[in-house]
Design a protein around this motif. Structure first.
Motif, PDB file in Angstrom:
ATOM      1  N   VAL A 174      -3.002 -37.613  -3.015  1.00  0.00           N
ATOM      2  CA  VAL A 174      -3.903 -36.453  -3.086  1.00  0.00           C
ATOM      3  C   VAL A 174      -3.815 -35.630  -1.808  1.00  0.00           C
ATOM      4  N   ALA A 175      -3.741 -36.299  -0.649  1.00  0.00           N
ATOM      5  CA  ALA A 175      -3.656 -35.587   0.624  1.00  0.00           C
ATOM      6  C   ALA A 175      -2.364 -34.788   0.725  1.00  0.00           C
ATOM      7  N   ILE A 176      -1.251 -35.353   0.247  1.00  0.00           N
ATOM      8  CA  ILE A 176       0.023 -34.639   0.297  1.00  0.00           C
ATOM      9  C   ILE A 176       0.003 -33.412  -0.618  1.00  0.00           C
ATOM     10  N   LEU A 265      -2.030 -36.316   7.603  1.00  0.00           N
ATOM     11  CA  LEU A 265      -1.306 -37.103   6.614  1.00  0.00           C
ATOM     12  C   LEU A 265      -0.882 -38.431   7.211  1.00  0.00           C
ATOM     13  N   HIS A 266      -1.017 -39.474   6.429  1.00  0.00           N
ATOM     14  CA  HIS A 266      -0.718 -40.828   6.918  1.00  0.00           C
ATOM     15  C   HIS A 266       0.742 -40.962   7.337  1.00  0.00           C
ATOM     16  N   GLU A 267       1.640 -40.328   6.588  1.00  0.00           N
ATOM     17  CA  GLU A 267       3.067 -40.435   6.898  1.00  0.00           C
ATOM     18  C   GLU A 267       3.394 -39.784   8.234  1.00  0.00           C
ATOM     19  N   LEU A 268       2.785 -38.633   8.501  1.00  0.00           N
ATOM     20  CA  LEU A 268       3.045 -37.955   9.775  1.00  0.00           C
ATOM     21  C   LEU A 268       2.433 -38.715  10.947  1.00  0.00           C
ATOM     22  N   LYS A 269       1.296 -39.336  10.720  1.00  0.00           N
ATOM     23  CA  LYS A 269       0.703 -40.142  11.781  1.00  0.00           C
ATOM     24  C   LYS A 269       1.615 -41.303  12.157  1.00  0.00           C
TER      25      LYS A 269
END
Length: 331
Positions: A174-176, A265-269
């Motif tokens: 959802v965040a993406i 975003l979790h991936e960028l973190k």
């Protein structure tokens, strides 16, 4: 000894990633220099040859004027043009320091865009610009941070949590999707639509040049090769300048909201943490102890007070009667 060495290795493990990051940045910098040089150098050479030919013809047609006199006149005109003052007769009614233009200049200074189309001419103006910037730029950062922090709650966090809790979708997915949609809406509202408007209002700009101005402005690069409202026959110039000032401030806020949304975003973190130095647990404990509001004693005191509050707030329940061995009831 061995645990200390293990912690040291674990802490400096991402050092090779940081080295790759530095190397990649330097290569990207060199790549940009090579591309810009190969693309722009021929155009600059062509323009230089055209100017030399134009100057040669002008001196040949005006024998009473020497080349040195012409170059002296042109040097003075160019210095005035760099300060935002044009020598053309049709630009005599255009002022750079009326209220609307001064407000536009102040916004470019505080946002660190700095087009360079107008600069302070007096010593007092230059001194005030230094003081104004020293106070105003941190003030602007504080203002933008506070505004973005409040906007992102309603624009990003609440919608993502709503779809995650209400509909049961994965929070990361959802965040993406939300970040992509928000980016598309922002680009449409602050790049494509304004570029179409500028291409109509500015006679010498096409759509690509207008889009280029929007990107250079909202990214705070501010090269200054394109500045709106500087035309000699610009209608409603003061109102136009005020509108551009509002556009720049709103667009900058929108860009920061989008960047903050993508940064959450979790991936960028996870990607960013690959290049950060990992903190030692002992350092974190020392850091916690050094702060009174997060010290262990204060945490234990807060926990104890919370337990006391729970006991006070709990409803009184009378003990259940029990049956003794002799058959009597114990209340």
């Amino acid at each position: 000894m061995l645990p200390s060495c293990a912690r040291l290795v674990a802490r400096h493990g991402p050092a090779w990633r940081f080295g790759l990051l530095v190397l990649g940045y330097l290569l990207y910098l060199l790549f940009g220099a090579v591309v810009f040089s190969s693309v722009e150098l021929p155009a600059e050479d062509l323009l230089r040859r055209e100017l030399r030919e134009l100057k040669r013809r002008f001196v040949a047609e005006h024998a009473c004027l020497s080349e040195a006199q012409l170059e002296g006149f042109l040097a003075r005109v160019l210095r005035a043009s760099d300060a935002g003052v044009s020598a053309l007769s049709n630009a005599s009614d255009t002022w750079n320091w009326d209220f609307a233009s001064a407000l536009f200049f102040a916004s470019t200074v505080l946002s660190t865009t700095g087009y360079g189309h107008a600069v302070p001419l007096s010593d007092g103006g230059k001194a005030f610009c230094i003081i104004y910037s020293v106070i105003g730029i941190p003030f602007t950062l504080l203002f933008l941070t506070a505004v973005v922090q409040r906007i992102i709650v309603y624009v990003t966090r609440r919608p993502v949590l709503y779809f995650h809790i209400r509909w049961g979708f994965s929070k990361q997915i959802v965040a993406i999707i939300h970040a992509v949609i928000l980016g598309f809406v922002t680009v449409s509202c602050f790049f494509f639509i304004p570029a179409a408007v500028f291409s109509v209002l500015e006679e010498d700009w096409n759509f690509l040049e207008s889009f280029y101005f929007c990107f250079i402005s909202l990214s705070t690069i501010g090269l200054g090769d394109y500045v709106p409202g500087e035309g000699y026959n610009q209608k409603f110039r003061e109102l136009y300048k005020l509108g551009i000032t509002c556009y720049l401030l709103l667009g900058l806020i929108a860009m920061l909201v989008v960047l903050e949304t993508f940064c959450e975003l979790h991936e960028l973190k996870k990607f960013r943490k690959m290049f950060y130095v990992k903190k030692d647990k002992e350092e974190d404990q020392v850091h916690i102890v050094e702060h009174d509001q997060l010290s262990f004693s204060s945490i234990s005191d807060q926990a104890a007070s919370m337990k006391d509050d729970q006991k006070v707030n709990e409803p009184f329940v009378s003990p259940q009667p029990t049956l003794n061995c002799d058959g009597s009831i114990n209340n």
